[in-house]
Design a protein around this motif. Sequence first.
Motif, mmCIF file in Angstrom:
data_model
loop_
_atom_site.group_PDB
_atom_site.id
_atom_site.type_symbol
_atom_site.label_atom_id
_atom_site.label_comp_id
_atom_site.label_asym_id
_atom_site.label_seq_id
_atom_site.Cartn_x
_atom_site.Cartn_y
_atom_site.Cartn_z
ATOM 1 N N ALA A 1 38.314 39.797 111.985
ATOM 2 C CA ALA A 1 38.324 41.143 111.408
ATOM 3 C C ALA A 1 39.470 41.298 110.409
ATOM 4 O O ALA A 1 39.313 41.949 109.361
ATOM 5 C CB ALA A 1 38.438 42.189 112.526
ATOM 6 N N ASP B 1 38.456 39.589 107.286
ATOM 7 C CA ASP B 1 37.478 40.424 106.578
ATOM 8 C C ASP B 1 38.182 41.518 105.768
ATOM 9 O O ASP B 1 37.783 41.817 104.626
ATOM 10 C CB ASP B 1 36.500 41.055 107.569
ATOM 11 C CG ASP B 1 35.520 40.047 108.167
ATOM 12 O OD1 ASP B 1 35.388 38.936 107.613
ATOM 13 O OD2 ASP B 1 34.910 40.376 109.210
ATOM 14 N N LEU C 1 40.539 48.150 113.109
ATOM 15 C CA LEU C 1 39.889 46.904 113.477
ATOM 16 C C LEU C 1 39.015 47.125 114.699
ATOM 17 O O LEU C 1 39.421 47.828 115.631
ATOM 18 C CB LEU C 1 40.931 45.830 113.807
ATOM 19 C CG LEU C 1 41.936 45.463 112.708
ATOM 20 C CD1 LEU C 1 42.972 44.493 113.262
ATOM 21 C CD2 LEU C 1 41.226 44.859 111.502
#
Length: 383
Positions: free
Chosen positions: A30, A33, A273
């Motif tokens: 995450a 990302d 997140l």
Amino acid sequence: MRILHTSDWHVGKVLKGQSRANDHIAALKAIVDVAEAEQPDLVIVAGDLYDSASPPADATKIVTRGLSALRKTGADVVVIGGNHDNGQALDALRPWAEAAGITIRGALTRPEELLLAGSTKGGEQWRLAALPFVSQRYAVRAAEMFDLSAAESAQSYAHQIGGLLATLAQGFGRDTVNLITGHLTVIGATMGGGEREAHTIMGYAVPASVFPSSAHYVALGHLHRAQAVNGPCPIRYSGSPLPIDFGEEENFSAVAVVDVTTGTAARVREVSLPVATPLRTVRGTLAQLATLDTGDAWLRVYVSEQPRAGLREEVQELLPRALEVRIDPKLLPDSAAAGRAAARAGRSAGELFSDYLGQKGHADEATVRLFHRLHDEVQEARN
């Protein structure tokens, strides 16, 4: 320039016998990302990559792959050691890291090693004072490496940290974005629930005034709750990217994305997140627990029943994902939980260690006496 600030990954954490490896893999994915979406110029990981000084091999694999993935987004990546990390072991990764374009500063070294410089793709220059965790024991050695005077090195831990940061800040420029990263407890900040107490209270808390006003942004690790701290410059904890234990189940998991220039104040955005496996505390009688839908969460259960043989097994049959089962403290008039809830600030190291042994079921006077003797020897050497 744009900065992505994260910390306190605690990879390798085992919660009541349950590995958190899959949760950590999901959390680091995450973060990557976010880095791919935000395209930061610099990623700062402010300590506690690992949960222990001797992480298992799979934890090292998760960390190195995560750092490599962050570097592949095009950002410079800087990592410092935290109090849970083995600084020397982190520094042993420096040949690999430097080949990958990643900068690691695991343990304290000379100032010229800790003042980093770089530039963004747009040509903006930055300076980063990267201060790994400094224990009280090694603060004296730090004073020697930084050429502090005898009077300065005899000061309190807070004064010594201030001296180290002031020395590093001498390398800041007027036309550079000046940054600091450290693994510290700042007075006035709120603990997240899973930090190691001996390194957050006693003599380890420092005032925000240790940070120079010439810093454009201070990226901190150590406290697991994302928060800003009032001070002479923008100071922030990114918090942990996932709850480390049940004391943190309500924490907001995030990274900080910071936009700053030499002429403008730092603008900080928290980017949340997802948490792959949440932690949850539930309470009730067996009948009440049987009605709960707890999903995939790992559970801490307080049972509102009188203690009896087999009760734990009954709870775990109802709730197979219960990692911790306790009798509700309200049913225990002399519960040890009441004592643990007392304020810990100002208590001695020996008292904290004795409490820790008791909580773990290993209370032993001989061990406590040995701890006192070793602690006194360290203090004498420090003085």
